[in-house]
Design a protein around this motif. Sequence first.
Motif, PDB file in Angstrom:
ATOM      1  N   GLU A 120      22.195  32.719  72.475  1.00 33.33           N
ATOM      2  CA  GLU A 120      22.603  33.796  73.353  1.00 33.33           C
ATOM      3  C   GLU A 120      22.101  34.907  73.632  1.00 33.33           C
ATOM      4  OE1 GLU A 120      26.822  32.754  70.225  1.00 33.33           O
ATOM      5  OE2 GLU A 120      25.885  34.666  69.329  1.00 33.33           O
ATOM      6  N   SER A 164      20.432  33.861  76.824  1.00 32.51           N
ATOM      7  CA  SER A 164      21.434  33.598  78.233  1.00 32.51           C
ATOM      8  C   SER A 164      22.818  34.078  78.293  1.00 32.51           C
ATOM      9  CB  SER A 164      21.464  32.236  76.982  1.00 32.51           C
ATOM     10  OG  SER A 164      22.604  31.564  75.945  1.00 32.51           O
ATOM     11  N   GLY A 165      22.864  34.923  77.274  1.00 38.56           N
ATOM     12  CA  GLY A 165      24.171  35.688  77.888  1.00 38.56           C
ATOM     13  C   GLY A 165      25.335  34.775  77.378  1.00 38.56           C
ATOM     14  N   GLN A 166      25.826  33.912  76.895  1.00 36.46           N
ATOM     15  CA  GLN A 166      26.033  32.705  76.362  1.00 36.46           C
ATOM     16  C   GLN A 166      27.130  32.812  74.875  1.00 36.46           C
ATOM     17  OE1 GLN A 166      26.250  29.691  78.269  1.00 36.46           O
ATOM     18  NE2 GLN A 166      24.778  30.194  80.100  1.00 36.46           N
ATOM     19  N   HIS A 167      27.977  32.394  74.706  1.00 33.67           N
ATOM     20  CA  HIS A 167      28.610  32.616  73.116  1.00 33.67           C
ATOM     21  C   HIS A 167      28.036  30.611  72.782  1.00 33.67           C
ATOM     22  CE1 HIS A 167      30.726  32.957  69.486  1.00 33.67           C
ATOM     23  NE2 HIS A 167      31.313  32.341  69.825  1.00 33.67           N
ATOM     24  N   LEU A 168      28.517  30.467  71.643  1.00 35.69           N
ATOM     25  CA  LEU A 168      27.481  29.142  71.834  1.00 35.69           C
ATOM     26  C   LEU A 168      28.433  29.074  69.951  1.00 35.69           C
ATOM     27  CD1 LEU A 168      23.588  28.716  72.682  1.00 35.69           C
ATOM     28  CD2 LEU A 168      25.373  28.450  73.564  1.00 35.69           C
ATOM     29  N   PHE A 172      22.381  22.482  73.762  1.00 39.44           N
ATOM     30  CA  PHE A 172      22.169  23.817  75.313  1.00 39.44           C
ATOM     31  C   PHE A 172      20.896  23.743  75.253  1.00 39.44           C
ATOM     32  CE2 PHE A 172      21.221  27.806  76.191  1.00 39.44           C
ATOM     33  CZ  PHE A 172      22.360  28.050  76.919  1.00 39.44           C
ATOM     34  N   ARG A 191      20.510  22.774  80.536  1.00 36.80           N
ATOM     35  CA  ARG A 191      19.768  23.344  81.344  1.00 36.80           C
ATOM     36  C   ARG A 191      18.612  22.942  81.722  1.00 36.80           C
ATOM     37  NH1 ARG A 191      21.713  29.456  80.817  1.00 36.80           N
ATOM     38  NH2 ARG A 191      19.159  30.065  81.959  1.00 36.80           N
ATOM     39  N   SER A 228      21.474  23.361  87.553  1.00 34.71           N
ATOM     40  CA  SER A 228      23.020  23.211  86.873  1.00 34.71           C
ATOM     41  C   SER A 228      22.859  21.342  86.762  1.00 34.71           C
ATOM     42  CB  SER A 228      23.625  23.685  87.778  1.00 34.71           C
ATOM     43  OG  SER A 228      24.606  23.283  89.106  1.00 34.71           O
TER      44      SER A 228
END
Length: 494
Positions: free
Chosen positions: A45, A48-52, A73, A77, A135
């Motif tokens: 998190e 990546s700056g993402q909420h998992l 996750f 990627r 992606s």
Amino acid sequence: QREFTQKKTFTSWINSILAKHTPPYVVSDLYTDIQQGHLLLDLLEVLSGQHLPREKGFNTFQCRSNIENALTFLKSRSLKLINIHVADIIEGKPSIVLGLIWTIIFHFHIEELARTLACTYNQPSLDCSRAVDSSPKASRPAKKSAKIKERWKMSATKALLLWAKEQCSLHGSVSVTDFKSSWRSGLAFLAIIQTLRPGLVDLEKAKARSNKENLKEAFRIAELELNIPRLLEPEDVDIVNPDEKSIMTYVAQFLQYSKTLPESEEDMQEKVREAVGWLAAQEQKLAKLLVETENETYYQKYKEMMSFMETFNQEKTPFLPVLSSKRGEAELSEGQQQMREEWDKVISQINEWKAKLDQMLPSPLDSIEAWLQEVERLQAEDLPDLQDPFKAMSAFREIIVIFKGLMDCFDSHLDTLQSFKNEDEKNVPLVLPEKLEEMKRRLFSNIHSTNSSTFLEYHDGLCSAIANEVKLKLNIWDVKYGAKESVESLLENW
């Protein structure tokens, strides 16, 4: 030893990342803490700056679910997770845990930092425009994507190495050819610090110190002055074959620091103009000196060169940041392009002068110097990037055969150098003592220590190649013959 170093280095790196997490998290034992899955999710998190998605509890089902979420996750990627299974992480298997953490470090830390460098260096194996898109929706076939990813992985390592080489190249004799023994003396770390923050270290004094003293000093300065976490200890690096992954992880932090240095375009252009003027003056000074010393003895010529280089190295210090700034050819201003050309010209003149002086050494020192240069050239030679590890080992074996032939002369050259009488019939010195000391240092520090490490590195690579081949076979057998127990039974019978 390698597993212990990696565990310590990776744990320190993770703690430096999780210090940014809310709330901060500190890993005490990597193999144990990773088993619940929360550590992995927290780390990913922050990176990546993402909420998992995650399960909040700590029972077996929830831990397994969290680890599965983390691996899913990573796969999204386009990361290859070969032989990394949830059950192995829950058990805290060292090799699996370290392999997973290295994959994360390489992708989120080293690849991200080196990506712009790789494009700047124009690595032929990297398609910069396509490697950026990882992606799942990318239109290219999966196999082609995987191949590009593999080529990029090699280029990321090479880009980081090239960056390190360039930082060290501004300091003459500090050579970097790999992420292993090149760092053992500590001089490479100190050279990078000197380039990034001129004035923090004294490289001339460092050359007279022991490896451990230099490493200790480099790690101390990096931590206190550059705020770079201390991932390594001197005893991790001052060994015959230090861990490549641990050193890469640490070196990448210096690259990360270089990205944070403030740079005003107007100030940069002014410094570029000053650097161009200074380099032009050095070129004229050098040309004049060559003419003035044309009829002098070797001793006097070498003395003049030493004096010139001492002044040159002192005067270049204020220009180091602008000389080491790295941009692509398309981004260079006219002044920066001129500065690069002037720098190359001056360095070329200095190297030519040194080469001529080496050829003028009195016998038998001239032949020893030629031998030293040949061995050093061989040591610095890059192996080709080969996908087939056995072909790589074959190329390595050819180099070793040449190396062994050269090393047959080591003892005789050592005896000659130690017994050399440094005066003529009039008791006038033939060679500056500094030159003799430099030759002895190269003979002992660089060549003698590398002799054994070269063979160790070869056998290490060969064992790795065989291990990879065995793993590949196991993966194929696992698909073809069923469960793990079935394969083990077949192997036992075989």
